[in-house]
Write a protein that holds these residues in place. Structure first.
Motif, mmCIF file in Angstrom:
data_model
loop_
_atom_site.group_PDB
_atom_site.id
_atom_site.type_symbol
_atom_site.label_atom_id
_atom_site.label_comp_id
_atom_site.label_asym_id
_atom_site.label_seq_id
_atom_site.Cartn_x
_atom_site.Cartn_y
_atom_site.Cartn_z
ATOM 1 N N THR A 43 -16.337 -21.184 -1.753
ATOM 2 C CA THR A 43 -17.183 -20.022 -1.449
ATOM 3 C C THR A 43 -18.665 -20.343 -1.635
ATOM 4 O O THR A 43 -19.446 -19.474 -2.003
ATOM 5 N N THR A 84 -13.561 -16.970 -6.816
ATOM 6 C CA THR A 84 -14.550 -16.170 -6.103
ATOM 7 C C THR A 84 -15.977 -16.406 -6.585
ATOM 8 O O THR A 84 -16.905 -15.781 -6.073
ATOM 9 N N TYR A 272 -19.259 -3.220 11.626
ATOM 10 C CA TYR A 272 -18.021 -3.713 11.028
ATOM 11 C C TYR A 272 -17.138 -2.585 10.506
ATOM 12 O O TYR A 272 -15.908 -2.641 10.629
ATOM 13 N N SER A 273 -17.753 -1.558 9.930
ATOM 14 C CA SER A 273 -16.986 -0.495 9.262
ATOM 15 C C SER A 273 -16.936 0.804 10.053
ATOM 16 O O SER A 273 -16.420 1.812 9.559
ATOM 17 N N ASP A 331 -17.431 -4.537 1.773
ATOM 18 C CA ASP A 331 -17.145 -5.412 2.914
ATOM 19 C C ASP A 331 -18.400 -6.063 3.488
ATOM 20 O O ASP A 331 -18.351 -6.671 4.564
ATOM 21 N N TYR A 333 -20.137 -8.716 2.860
ATOM 22 C CA TYR A 333 -20.129 -10.158 3.133
ATOM 23 C C TYR A 333 -19.565 -10.424 4.525
ATOM 24 O O TYR A 333 -20.175 -11.122 5.347
ATOM 25 N N TRP A 334 -18.390 -9.825 4.795
ATOM 26 C CA TRP A 334 -17.745 -10.051 6.088
ATOM 27 C C TRP A 334 -18.518 -9.386 7.218
ATOM 28 O O TRP A 334 -18.628 -9.931 8.330
ATOM 29 N N LEU A 337 -21.584 -11.556 8.156
ATOM 30 C CA LEU A 337 -21.235 -12.766 8.906
ATOM 31 C C LEU A 337 -21.191 -12.503 10.403
ATOM 32 O O LEU A 337 -21.441 -13.412 11.211
ATOM 33 N N GLN A 338 -20.885 -11.255 10.791
ATOM 34 C CA GLN A 338 -20.803 -10.929 12.220
ATOM 35 C C GLN A 338 -22.182 -10.872 12.886
ATOM 36 O O GLN A 338 -22.277 -10.846 14.111
#
Length: 466
Positions: A43, A84, A272-273, A331, A333-334, A337-338
């Motif tokens: 990570t 992590t 994302y969400s 969320d 981090y994910w 990344l997008q």
């Protein structure tokens, strides 16, 4: 990846130890390439440095046996929780044995009347809170990832609730640990306070496995609040949001959480969400207390936000709506990344005195722009801590160089503002160059403690100190 320093290997000792442990632990000792790679770091942007074997103990006595065997043959021991951590903490620069504590995952006891519990190190924070839920209790430290409690203590983790409930050092009553010679110690008992001798628990908390392996924790618990109100508010600029944060803290409002997302992070969260937030800097807050108290705190914050141009303010006590907002925060981090598909996310953080928050954030954003780096920001800004996720093409040497320059500059900025180069990520390998800058001669005394307790340097070598 960024090259990590290699340390001399004790090849003969490692081979001997693996043979002894294989005979003792059977298939609970693994040497496959995939398992070893997983237990090197994954990570971070620091290269993966694999251990030679991974062993899965199930009790404190087994950890003691492993450490005694390694100590006899001067072989490195690296404790592993869930992997992590973010600064190369579980890499094995000298090879050795990774001690995976995931099978030590029992909640040993809950003392509801005393607001404490005893857990093994492999219990994760989510597992513990699930276990506690029907007793009206919870453990408040929330670093975002579903980290193990042993790892959270070892790295002195904190997170979104720290502004009200503190960090791991404030929520651990005592520890059981295996020391570098294999002996088992207990640093205290369940009393809420003690003035008996040196505070060895606080020495081990944040030591990142360099002084011993934590095998049991006694933790403070909190009662689940009667009411929880969440709020969100958008701002015309990051500076305006930071000014509102500073005023909120200085006004004495007992916020449980106060999180900042810059405009890039909000844009990522929307995509994302599935949110529809204004794509400007955003504060997310949570208030704990009685129904009237939590609502009053939210209302007072709304008035403060208004002074700094806050808009689209909304508060809710509905569990579904609250969870949707905080899940989006977890969320991030994910989501971020997008913003640049295919990029590698490099997470770094600093913490500054709350009065320097707005200034440090402004300078940080300007520096990222100057270097041409895509660096969405989020932060536990109630205690002056914020994080950036640098989105880097790891095949581009120029970008890597710029990222290294930025991380160094950011650490220097924090130290120059009487802050710290790491609010909650720890030192590991990644932040080691900045520790002496921050603490000066104090690191000599850290080295002396390390040498006294671990003269053969077998406990997680190459971390924190040279």
């Amino acid at each position: 990846m960024v090259q990590a320093t290699l340390l001399p290997r004790n090849a003969d000792g490692i081979e001997t130890v693996i043979g002894i442990l294989r005979q003792r632990f059977g298939n609970r000792l693994q040497t496959s390439a995939a398992i070893r790679e997983q237990h090197g770091h994954t990570t971070t942007w620091i290269e993966n440095q694999q251990p030679d074997a991974v062993v899965f103990p199930q009790s404190t006595e087994e950890v003691s046996e492993i450490v005694r065997t390694c100590a006899t043959h001067k072989v490195p021991v690296i404790a592993f929780g869930t992997g992590t951590s973010l600064e190369g903490h579980v890499n094995a620069p000298a090879g050795g044995i990774s001690v995976d504590l995931s099978q030590m995952n029992k909640v040993v006891a809950v003392h509801a009347g005393d607001l404490d519990c005893v857990v093994q190190p492999g219990v994760t924070r989510e597992d513990l809170n699930t276990h506690l839920r029907d007793q009206g209790l919870f453990f408040p430290i929330d670093p975002g990832a579903n980290a193990s409690l042993g790892g959270m203590a070892a790295t002195r983790a904190s997170g979104t609730n720290a502004v009200r409930y503190g960090t791991m050092k404030d929520n651990v009553l005592s520890l059981e640990a295996v020391m570098p010679d294999g002996r088992i110690i207990r640093t205290g008992h369940r009393a809420q306070k003690s003035s008996a001798g040196y505070d060895l628990a606080r020495l081990l908390i944040g030591s990142e496995g360099t002084l011993g392996i934590i095998t049991e924790l006694t933790l403070r618990l909190q009662g689940i609040p009667e009411a929880i109100t969440s709020a969100r508010c958008s701002f015309p600029s990051v500076d305006a949001a930071c000014q509102a944060v500073m005023m909120t803290i200085q006004y004495g409002i007992p916020v449980a959480r106060i999180e900042l997302l810059d405009e890039m992070s909000v844009r990522a969260a929307n995509a994302y969400s599935g949110l529809e937030l204004p794509e400007t800097p955003l504060l997310l807050l949570e208030f704990h207390g009685s129904e009237s108290g939590a609502a009053e705190q939210a209302d007072t914050f709304g008035q403060i936000a208004d002074e700094f141009g806050g808009f689209d303010f909304a508060a809710t006590s509905t569990t579904e709506e609250r969870n949707k907002l905080w899940q989006a925060r977890h969320d991030m981090y994910w989501a971020c990344l997008q913003l640049r598909p295919g990029a590698h996310g490099i997470s770094t953080d600093i913490c500054v005195p709350i009065s320097r928050l707005a200034e440090s954030v402004a300078q940080t954003q300007a520096k990222a722009t100057e270097l041409g780096l895509l660096a969405p920001m989020v932060g536990h800004v109630g205690d002056g801590n914020f994080h950036l996720l640098l989105l880097i093409d790891m095949d581009n040497a120029e970008e890597i160089s710029k990222a290294e320059t930025f991380v160094g500059w950011l650490s220097d900025l924090a130290i120059g503002m009487e802050g710290t180069c790491t609010g909650e990520h720890g030192i590991g390998q990644g932040k080691r160059p900045y520790l002496v800058k921050e603490l000066g001669a104090a690191t000599d005394y850290m080295s002396a403690i390390k040498a006294a307790l671990d003269p053969d340097n077998i406990m997680n070598p190459g971390k924190i100190l040279p």
